[in-house]
Write a protein that holds these residues in place. Sequence first.
Motif, short mmCIF file in Angstrom:
data_model
loop_
_atom_site.label_atom_id
_atom_site.label_comp_id
_atom_site.label_asym_id
_atom_site.label_seq_id
_atom_site.Cartn_x
_atom_site.Cartn_y
_atom_site.Cartn_z
N SER A 36 0.83 -1.21 0.00
CA SER A 36 0.00 0.00 0.00
C SER A 36 0.86 1.26 0.00
N LYS A 37 0.51 2.20 -0.91
CA LYS A 37 1.25 3.46 -1.00
C LYS A 37 1.09 4.29 0.27
N ILE A 38 -0.13 4.26 0.82
CA ILE A 38 -0.39 5.02 2.04
C ILE A 38 0.45 4.45 3.19
N LEU A 72 7.32 5.90 6.44
CA LEU A 72 8.52 6.71 6.25
C LEU A 72 8.48 7.99 7.08
N GLY A 73 7.32 8.64 7.13
CA GLY A 73 7.20 9.88 7.92
C GLY A 73 7.28 9.61 9.41
N THR A 114 10.49 11.79 4.49
CA THR A 114 9.41 12.36 3.69
C THR A 114 9.92 12.76 2.30
N ALA A 115 11.15 13.24 2.24
CA ALA A 115 11.73 13.59 0.94
C ALA A 115 11.75 12.35 0.04
N ARG A 116 12.08 11.20 0.61
CA ARG A 116 12.09 9.95 -0.17
C ARG A 116 10.67 9.55 -0.56
N ALA A 117 9.71 9.75 0.40
CA ALA A 117 8.32 9.40 0.11
C ALA A 117 7.80 10.19 -1.08
N TYR A 141 1.11 11.66 2.84
CA TYR A 141 0.92 10.88 4.08
C TYR A 141 2.17 10.90 4.95
N SER A 142 3.32 10.90 4.33
CA SER A 142 4.57 10.94 5.09
C SER A 142 4.69 12.26 5.84
N GLY A 143 4.38 13.37 5.16
CA GLY A 143 4.44 14.69 5.80
C GLY A 143 3.50 14.78 6.99
N MET A 144 2.28 14.25 6.81
CA MET A 144 1.32 14.26 7.90
C MET A 144 1.81 13.41 9.07
N ALA A 145 2.34 12.22 8.73
CA ALA A 145 2.81 11.29 9.76
C ALA A 145 3.96 11.92 10.55
N MET A 146 4.84 12.64 9.84
CA MET A 146 5.96 13.30 10.51
C MET A 146 5.45 14.28 11.57
N CYS A 147 4.48 15.12 11.19
CA CYS A 147 3.95 16.10 12.15
C CYS A 147 3.24 15.42 13.30
N LEU A 148 2.37 14.45 12.96
CA LEU A 148 1.59 13.78 13.99
C LEU A 148 2.50 13.03 14.96
#
Lengths: 110, 231
Positions: free
Chosen positions: B177-179, B185-186, B194-197, B207-214
């Motif tokens: 799954s891409k998500i 990754l995030g 996230t840069a790789r994502a 999704y990676s950017g959101m995961a990083m913040c969360l």
Amino acid sequence: MLKSLLYIFGFLIVGEFVSWLFQLPVAGNILGMLLLFIALKLQLLNLEDVKPASDKLIKYLVVFFIPYGVGLMVHFNLIAEFWLPITVAVIFSSILTLYVTAKILEKSGK
Amino acid sequence: MMQQFFQLPVFGVFITLIAYFLAVKLRKKWNYVLLNPVLIAIAGIIGFLLIFRIDFETYNVGGKYVSFFLGPSVVALGVFFYEKYEEVKQNLKIFILAVLAGGITGVLSVIGFLLLLKAPEVITRSLAAKSVTTPIAIEITRLLNGIPEITAGIVIAVGIFGNAFGPFILKKSGIKSKIAIGTALGTAAHGIGTARAFEEGKLQGVYSGMAMCLNGIITALITPYLIELIF
């Protein structure tokens, strides 16, 4: 730009103030981030009003932590002494984190 | 004599900017993951300081002016998070659950491994937040009485590890799954992951950017309590 910068620093100072006032175990800038997100979500604030400054800050975020990375030189001996446990712990913990996060989403069929 | 000159704030500011500028140029010439511009800039500055026998404290007279902007940048992440959130919005429950589980796994497992391998307490306190974005990790370490400079160095290394090997590890584990790939990754490797994502695709990146913040928020909220339970 000036207005958006004012908003960013405004939320930062409110976050710092709340953290200081209640002696919370959370940094003021993290509280400021949460408050800004909530303000945007409740539409108390327009995205356009904060976006110019926040985009610039995010773009150069990596530059701002370079001095901390340079500070690593002061602790070189500590790192050199414990490089093996650090490397092992960090690599295995990162793999576990990747796996647990991805597996939950994969299983849910997303 | 020279030391007095290096203590001018402009020295620390200038060498930081030029080191980063040159590192970005280098990266554009050879696009290779280990040539991470931040890593190269840091190594370059350390090399310069050692050669000219300049103390970190002397450099940091100016360096402080640069790192001051970490505070407002963390606040700006709130805007970044909101924008990504608006892009997906739908059905975030599983996403939040996955980041929560991954975030807690990240903190507990690194603490567990370090205890098991008998690393000193100050290192454990400095690495508990190793998965989250550097400015947030630094704040967490400061609260935990760790050494923020160690945190910064290791967090960057974690990001590079996730960037270089994350997608490979996930695909080998049967994740399609891409998500799932983006979120993992995030959560595990913050902004550098996230840069790789984003290289893998737009959906993965968002999704990676959101995961990083969360995960930054989750880790900031839970780590002080987890550390208190253990030590």
